[in-house]
Design a protein around this motif. Structure first.
Motif, short mmCIF file in Angstrom:
data_model
loop_
_atom_site.label_atom_id
_atom_site.label_comp_id
_atom_site.label_asym_id
_atom_site.label_seq_id
_atom_site.Cartn_x
_atom_site.Cartn_y
_atom_site.Cartn_z
N ASN B 44 0.84 -1.21 0.00
CA ASN B 44 0.00 0.00 0.00
C ASN B 44 0.87 1.25 0.00
O ASN B 44 1.88 1.31 0.68
N GLY B 45 0.45 2.23 -0.78
CA GLY B 45 1.17 3.49 -0.79
C GLY B 45 2.43 3.45 -1.63
O GLY B 45 3.25 4.36 -1.58
N SER B 46 2.60 2.40 -2.45
CA SER B 46 3.84 2.30 -3.21
C SER B 46 3.76 3.05 -4.54
O SER B 46 4.76 3.17 -5.23
N GLY B 47 2.57 3.53 -4.89
CA GLY B 47 2.47 4.34 -6.11
C GLY B 47 1.75 3.66 -7.26
O GLY B 47 1.80 4.13 -8.39
N LYS B 48 1.04 2.57 -6.99
CA LYS B 48 0.35 1.86 -8.07
C LYS B 48 -0.77 2.72 -8.66
O LYS B 48 -0.84 2.92 -9.88
N THR B 49 -1.65 3.22 -7.77
CA THR B 49 -2.77 4.01 -8.25
C THR B 49 -2.26 5.25 -8.99
O THR B 49 -2.77 5.60 -10.07
N THR B 50 -1.24 5.88 -8.44
CA THR B 50 -0.71 7.09 -9.06
C THR B 50 -0.18 6.79 -10.47
O THR B 50 -0.43 7.54 -11.41
N THR B 51 0.52 5.65 -10.61
CA THR B 51 1.04 5.29 -11.93
C THR B 51 -0.09 5.04 -12.92
O THR B 51 -0.08 5.55 -14.05
N1 ADP Z 1 -3.53 13.37 -4.53
C1 ADP Z 1 -2.56 13.06 -3.65
N2 ADP Z 1 -2.00 14.02 -2.90
C2 ADP Z 1 -1.01 13.72 -2.03
N3 ADP Z 1 -0.52 12.50 -1.83
C3 ADP Z 1 -1.04 11.49 -2.55
C4 ADP Z 1 -2.08 11.72 -3.50
N4 ADP Z 1 -2.40 10.55 -4.07
C5 ADP Z 1 -1.59 9.63 -3.51
N5 ADP Z 1 -0.76 10.18 -2.59
C6 ADP Z 1 0.27 9.49 -1.83
O1 ADP Z 1 1.12 8.86 -2.72
C7 ADP Z 1 1.50 7.59 -2.25
C8 ADP Z 1 1.19 6.55 -3.29
O2 ADP Z 1 -0.21 6.41 -3.36
P1 ADP Z 1 -0.92 5.39 -4.33
O3 ADP Z 1 -0.46 5.64 -5.70
O4 ADP Z 1 -2.38 5.52 -4.07
O5 ADP Z 1 -0.38 4.00 -3.80
P2 ADP Z 1 -1.00 2.56 -3.99
O6 ADP Z 1 -2.07 2.64 -5.01
O7 ADP Z 1 0.16 1.74 -4.43
O8 ADP Z 1 -1.50 2.13 -2.67
C9 ADP Z 1 0.77 7.38 -0.94
O9 ADP Z 1 1.68 7.63 0.10
C10 ADP Z 1 -0.31 8.40 -0.97
O10 ADP Z 1 -0.55 8.86 0.34
#
Ligand code: ADP
Ligand code: MG
Lengths: 380, 320
Positions: B44-51
């Motif tokens: 969790n929090g590794s950046g999957k969703t962001t990517t």
């Molecule tokens: N819009 C945002 N603003 C600030 N921090 C964010 C935002 N979206 C995600 N994060 C942070 O970026 C990191 C990666 O999030 P995310 O990509 O959701 O990880 P995953 O999907 O792998 O769990 C997390 O620490 C999260 O708190």
């Protein structure tokens, strides 16, 4: 595939239908849209329609001669005034009016009896608390008649022949706190604009923020819908809702309170659409700026306050200081209230109202531009 | 992979994204070919969703470049959106719309040519025809996820991005979900799916493991396990709790994990690992017996995560 089109009516339709369905399911909002205007109108309407009686009044007088007694008795028996027994000083009268304990001060000058007997038309000063113009209007209107009858009887007696053809006293009516004495019908146009301002801005201000908070915006943004399509799809339903509100208010105003309609209904509808369009787009702009629904609501109230205070709805526009007038001129509500009063009460047409119509259109265009510029295409 | 001619559906390099001072995605490269199911793994929090959001144009990358379905991810987001199906991590259809209304909305938004038929067929395929007038918000987790999947493929995308689609869904529903994914992939659809379930990783053709914003492993499951060069010894019998305590911290032993009545002991050097285990067994006089075991993907991931954490705290100035 037609999804390739840059601007798609189908996509706008999708958004509009969705918005309508959600609105229909949201009982609270739905109630707010239809019940609030009616409720407000009825509440205000009672203030408009009542013919208040027994308004507390005090007498300022130095002596207690027969003419004065005759006037006081006549005032009391008219039932418009509940006269406080005895006399008070001017200072006391002022305190009583300020506190609201008295709505009227009837002041006889020191030589009233003597001047009256000599036919010198002494002053009879009536000071009225006109904060609520609807409450004071009827009583004030009845005053000359009451006074003249009382004195006619009195002068017909021992001083017959001295009675002048006109009113034997110089009746000076001093409306305090609300010099323009806005009349009843003026309230309906103001109310129409105020209700629309509140509901339409609030509804659209929540439109995007709600999607953002619920997480549905991410899905919507991943679709090919463009910012312009989303804006149109989101504001058009609320223009429709606003029009329904207007219809409800106008029908009620006409049926319950017989507010006249002197001008063109078509023009009224046109101006109303312009006004609602400006408002919903402003609400949409708020929702592109606000991060949460709470912020969107706060922005709406922040806009609402100057709107009701500086638009001429609460206080006469010309009585406001220059800076307040400048703000007032920017507000769509100012121009809308003027337009509606003009159309409904004076029968104004487009030529008289052009000065109110173009500011509404300009405002709409300006906020639409801001909204499109502000709309975030990404979740950043 | 082997088919050199295979068409690249996703091809990105150097993808970077920061939120404030934190680099959440750092220099990520990703290649996905047509018809592949690629698992995107990481804690969790590794950046999957962001990517994933950057791939479909929902977030603007700070750096990097690449194409998705042949369109530039930096400049052609609008084109990409038309041909990508995206199922968000959180249910993002409308709770206050019925199942049919939700599908109808999606069909209209994509301007589908035979909207009514498509919606009807989709309902039928989902087995939701009878419940079509039920509000989506009242569906169970498994049904919501099936509905969301159906909605995201209704416009026949060429690429499907699934963000932890099976989180909180029971095993039966998960299995059916994966069967459906494989059916779709067999039809030519390319799938990038993020998950942190190990068993799901094994249902992917290929996996990419991301930790603290860095890709730390990629390949088939077997390749990733082999590349880790981890050895595993399984100890069965004896007092596993006491044994585990004694094994921890010994030379060549990185992980000690109980599995039922067995202990999985993992380390990078097979010989050293075996020697240490034997030593401990002798020292404690335990009745436990050691044998060589197979390293699991989970063991590899735990190691990758620990290594990444060390690297991250070194790189980010020790910030946790
Ligand atoms: N819009 C945002 N603003 C600030 N921090 C964010 C935002 N979206 C995600 N994060 C942070 O970026 C990191 C990666 O999030 P995310 O990509 O959701 O990880 P995953 O999907 O792998 O769990 C997390 O620490 C999260 O708190
Ligand atoms: Mg995630």
């Amino acid at each position: 595939m037609s999804a390739g089109a840059a601007f798609s009516a189908a996509r706008i339709g999708a958004l509009m239908i969705k918005e309508f369905i959600q609105l229909r399911r949201d009982r609270l909002t739905f109630a707010m849209i239809l019940v609030v205007p009616v409720l407000q109108l009825v509440l205000f309407g009672y203030a408009i329609n009542t013919d208040p009686k027994e308004l507390p009044a005090v007498i300022v007088s130095a002596d207690n001669g027969p003419a004065i007694r005759a006037v006081v008795t006549a005032l009391a028996s008219s039932r418009y005034f509940a006269i406080r027994p005895g006399f008070v000083s001017e200072a006391e009268a002022d305190t009583l009016v300020r506190s609201g304990a008295a709505a009227y001060v009837i002041a006889f000058p020191p030589d009233f009896e003597r001047d009256l007997a000599r036919g010198l038309r002494p002053q009879l000063l009536i000071e009225a608390d006109a904060t609520d113009p609807a409450a004071s209007a009827n009583a004030i209107a009845a005053l000359p008649e009451i006074v003249s009858r009382a004195l006619a009887d009195f002068l017909a007696g021992p001083l017959a022949g001295k009675a002048p053809s006109a009113l034997p006293v110089d009746l000076v009516i001093h409306r305090r706190f609300n010099p323009e004495g806005i009349t009843a019908f003026n309230i309906v146009p103001g109310l129409l604009g105020t209700i629309l301002t509140m509901t339409t801005i609030l509804m659209t201000a929540l439109a995007l923020t709600r999607e953002r908070e619920r997480g549905t915006l991410e899905n919507l943004m991943a679709t090919p819908a463009t910012p312009l399509e989303i804006m149109i799809g989101k504001i058009v339903p609320y223009i429709g809702i606003g029009c329904v509100q207007v219809a409800v208010i106008l029908v009620c105003a006409n049926v319950l309170f017989h507010v006249p309609m002197m001008g063109s209904m078509l023009l009224l509808i046109g101006v109303t659409i312009l006004f609602i369009g400006a408002n919903v787009t402003l609400g949409y702009t708020f929702s592109t700026i606000a991060r949460t629904q709470m912020q969107a609501m706060q922005m709406t109230f922040f806009w609402f306050l100057p709107s009701i205070l500086l638009s001429g709805f609460m206080f006469p526009f010309r009585g406001m200081p220059d800076w307040a007038q400048v703000i007032g001129v920017i507000l769509p509500l100012t121009h809308y209230i003027r337009s509606v009063r003009g159309i409904m009460l004076k029968g104004n047409g487009i030529p008289e109202l052009s000065g109110e119509i173009w500011p509404l259109a300009a405002f709409w265009l300006a906020v639409a531009t801001i909204a499109l510029a502000r709309y975030r295409r990404t979740l950043d | 992979m082997s088919e050199a001619a295979s068409e690249q559906v996703i091809s990105i390099r150097g993808l970077t994204k920061s939120f404030g001072p934190r680099k959440v995605v750092d220099d990520v490269a990703l290649e996905v070919s047509r018809g592949e199911i690629v698992g995107f793994l990481g804690p969790n929090g590794s950046g999957k969703t962001t990517t994933i959001r950057m791939i479909c144009g929902l977030l603007k990358p700070d750096g990097g470049s690449g194409t998705c379905l042949g369109f530039d991810i930096l400049t052609e987001a609008t084109r990409i959106k038309r041909e990508v199906g995206y199922m968000t991590q959180r249910f993002s259809l409308y709770d206050d719309l019925t199942i049919r209304e939700n599908l109808d909305f999606v069909a209209r938004i994509y301007d589908l040519p035979h909207r009514r038929d498509t919606v009807r067929d989709t309902l039928e395929r989902l087995g939701l025809t009878r419940r079509k007038d039920q509000l989506a918000g009242t569906l169970s987790g498994g049904w919501k996820q099936r509905l969301a999947l159906a909605a995201s493929v209704m416009h026949q995308p060429r690429l499907l991005l699934l963000d932890e689609p099976t989180a909180g869904v029971d095993p039966q529903a998960r299995r059916e979900f994966w069967d459906e994914i494989h059916r779709l992939a067999a039809g030519g659809l390319t799938v990038l799916v993020s998950t942190h379930y190990m068993d799901e990783a094994e249902r992917c053709h290929r996996i990419v493991y991301i930790a603290y914003g860095h890709v730390v492993a990629r390949g088939t499951v077997a390749e990733v396990i082999a590349a880790s060069q981890l050895a595993t010894v399984v100890v069965s019998g004896g007092d596993t709790l006491a044994l585990a305590a004694a094994l921890k911290g010994r030379a060549g032993i990185e992980q000690v994990a109980p599995f039922g009545n067995e202990l999985h002991v993992v380390g990078p050097d097979a010989a050293l690992l075996r020697a240490s285990v034997d030593d401990v067994l002798a020292e404690t006089g335990s009745t436990g017996r050691a044998r060589a075991g197979e390293t699991s993907l989970e063991d590899v991931f735990i190691r990758l995560m620990q290594q990444a954490r060390v690297a991250d705290s070194a790189g980010n100035g020790g910030a946790a």
